[in-house]
Design a protein around this motif. Structure first.
Motif, PDB file in Angstrom:
ATOM      1  N   LEU A  35       0.828  -1.200   0.000  1.00  0.00           N
ATOM      2  CA  LEU A  35       0.000   0.000   0.000  1.00  0.00           C
ATOM      3  C   LEU A  35       0.862   1.249   0.000  1.00  0.00           C
ATOM      4  CD1 LEU A  35      -2.812   1.228   0.096  1.00  0.00           C
ATOM      5  CD2 LEU A  35      -2.732   1.069   2.599  1.00  0.00           C
ATOM      6  N   SER A  76      -7.520 -10.735  -1.813  1.00  0.00           N
ATOM      7  CA  SER A  76      -6.984  -9.408  -2.092  1.00  0.00           C
ATOM      8  C   SER A  76      -8.140  -8.429  -2.178  1.00  0.00           C
ATOM      9  CB  SER A  76      -6.194  -9.404  -3.404  1.00  0.00           C
ATOM     10  OG  SER A  76      -5.820  -8.079  -3.748  1.00  0.00           O
ATOM     11  N   TYR A 111      -7.821  -5.509  -3.641  1.00  0.00           N
ATOM     12  CA  TYR A 111      -7.641  -4.664  -4.808  1.00  0.00           C
ATOM     13  C   TYR A 111      -8.706  -4.866  -5.888  1.00  0.00           C
ATOM     14  CZ  TYR A 111      -3.123  -3.343  -2.849  1.00  0.00           C
ATOM     15  OH  TYR A 111      -2.133  -2.860  -2.040  1.00  0.00           O
ATOM     16  N   VAL A 135      -4.504   0.999  -9.043  1.00  0.00           N
ATOM     17  CA  VAL A 135      -5.133  -0.150  -8.392  1.00  0.00           C
ATOM     18  C   VAL A 135      -5.250  -1.304  -9.386  1.00  0.00           C
ATOM     19  CG1 VAL A 135      -7.230  -0.992  -7.259  1.00  0.00           C
ATOM     20  CG2 VAL A 135      -6.334   1.275  -6.711  1.00  0.00           C
ATOM     21  N   ALA A 173      -1.998  -3.081  -9.365  1.00  0.00           N
ATOM     22  CA  ALA A 173      -1.873  -3.868  -8.134  1.00  0.00           C
ATOM     23  C   ALA A 173      -2.732  -5.128  -8.199  1.00  0.00           C
ATOM     24  CB  ALA A 173      -2.281  -3.009  -6.931  1.00  0.00           C
ATOM     25  N   THR A 174      -3.904  -5.015  -8.813  1.00  0.00           N
ATOM     26  CA  THR A 174      -4.790  -6.174  -8.962  1.00  0.00           C
ATOM     27  C   THR A 174      -4.143  -7.255  -9.826  1.00  0.00           C
ATOM     28  OG1 THR A 174      -6.749  -4.766  -8.752  1.00  0.00           O
ATOM     29  CG2 THR A 174      -7.053  -6.922  -9.779  1.00  0.00           C
ATOM     30  N   ASP A 186      -1.320  -8.917  -7.771  1.00  0.00           N
ATOM     31  CA  ASP A 186      -1.822  -9.836  -6.740  1.00  0.00           C
ATOM     32  C   ASP A 186      -2.406 -11.106  -7.360  1.00  0.00           C
ATOM     33  OD1 ASP A 186      -1.121  -8.876  -4.324  1.00  0.00           O
ATOM     34  OD2 ASP A 186      -3.136  -8.366  -3.649  1.00  0.00           O
TER      35      ASP A 186
END
Length: 345
Positions: free
Chosen positions: A4, A196, A198, A255, A258-259, A262
């Motif tokens: 984060l 997750s 995200y 984001v 990040a998704t 992950d």
């Protein structure tokens, strides 16, 4: 927390970089002596202008463009009249020539003709072949976009035909992907999500951005029109409503990255592919549903309900409370491990 913090640092860096964004240099046929009224112009400077300069500045404020502004032809073609507008209004014989789709034109003159019952505003354009011609403003704006990639992107996604096409394709895609994922008992956002937050956050950002975009269209359409004619990726140089929208767009990008990261670490390649396809379909439906429903004020209670549903689904279904005794994979519940097949009692 570490991830984060990294995302927050990336957000700050990207927003800082966009603060250096400058508009392109003028094209080779754009006029350089156009009068522009900027925010830094004082009342004293404005009062010192001639009447023609004041009219030009007032036109630029109300219409968001002026002499020297560049357009690109979006429609099939436009017809420009070689003679003066007064000759057209007087029903005299005039000549015209066509400017084809994709051509670039620049505004060289603006003429107000109150006796014209069709449109009192006439715009003179110069083409990239240095041909001059006149056209009604109302007809011009229906067939052109500002010569800026951001403006052209906005125009494309505001096209009604494209929206209807996206609605049909998105609902078909969502139905197909959800059916396929349910049959395979695969992961899907809001129903059988990965560990997750995200993906859920991305869907909520898309829904919120679409709602806010429609809100701007409803309550401050002139602010959006000004942004359309003079776009930027820098939120710090815009009014607060446009700034919030741009920040949400940057947040969507960050984001989203990040998704993907992950998902890549938690699922195998084929499972990750189908999961991201499902997430993309859900986000597409979110954009269409909330951007359209908010225009009729239905989107606001719908967004609250969607937040409640998405957060409840995540905290109810996405938390991993067990660990497989054989391979160490995280599990939602006891039973057979979907990764190695071992039974966990």
């Amino acid at each position: 927390m570490r991830k984060l913090a990294i995302l927050m640092m990336m957000s700050f860096l990207l927003l800082t970089i966009t603060g250096c964004y400058n508009r392109r240099t003028p094209s080779r046929f754009q006029l350089k002596d156009s009068t522009r009224l900027t925010d830094s112009m004082t009342q004293a400077k404005f009062d010192s202008l001639s009447m023609d300069q004041k009219d030009s500045a007032d036109f630029a404020i109300k219409h968001h463009y002026s002499v020297g502004f560049n357009f690109i032809i979006r429609g099939d073609s436009i017809d420009l009249i070689k003679q003066q507008p007064e000759e057209v209004v007087s029903n005299m014989t005039v000549d015209s020539f066509a400017v084809k789709k994709g051509a670039r034109v620049a505004v060289t003159d603006i003429h107000m003709l109150k006796s014209d019952s069709v449109d009192s505003v006439w715009i003179q354009l110069v083409t990239d072949q240095y041909e001059l011609g006149w056209i009604h403003e109302s007809k011009l704006l229906k067939n052109v976009d500002p010569d800026d990639p951001i403006s052209q992107f906005i125009s494309t996604f505001s096209n009604r035909h494209l929206i209807f096409f996206l609605i049909i394709i998105s609902f078909i895609a969502v139905g197909y992907i959800i059916r396929k994922l349910m049959r395979r008992k695969s992961h899907i956002v809001h129903f059988n999500d990965i560990n997750s937050f995200y993906p859920t956050l991305l869907a909520l950002i898309v829904a919120s951005s679409a709602t806010f975009y429609a809100t701007i269209q409803n309550f401050t359409p002139d602010t959006w029109r000004a942004f359309y004619f003079h776009p930027t990726l820098n939120p710090f140089s815009q009014p607060w409503s446009i700034a919030i929208f741009l920040i949400s767009v940057w947040a969507m990008l960050i984001v989203g990255l990040a998704t993907i990261d992950d998902t890549r670490h938690q699922l195998k390649f084929d499972d990750a592919f189908w999961y991201l396809c499902g997430l993309g379909a859900v986000c597409a439906v979110d954009y269409i549903v909330f951007s359209i429903s908010t225009l009729y004020f239905i989107g606001y209670p719908l967004l609250i309900a969607y937040f409640w549903f998405a957060l409840r689904s995540y905290f109810r279904n996405s938390r991993n409370v067990y660990i497989c005794g054989n391979c160490g994979a995280r599990l939602h519940r006891k039973g057979r491990c979907p990764h190695c097949g071992a039974m966990n009692e």
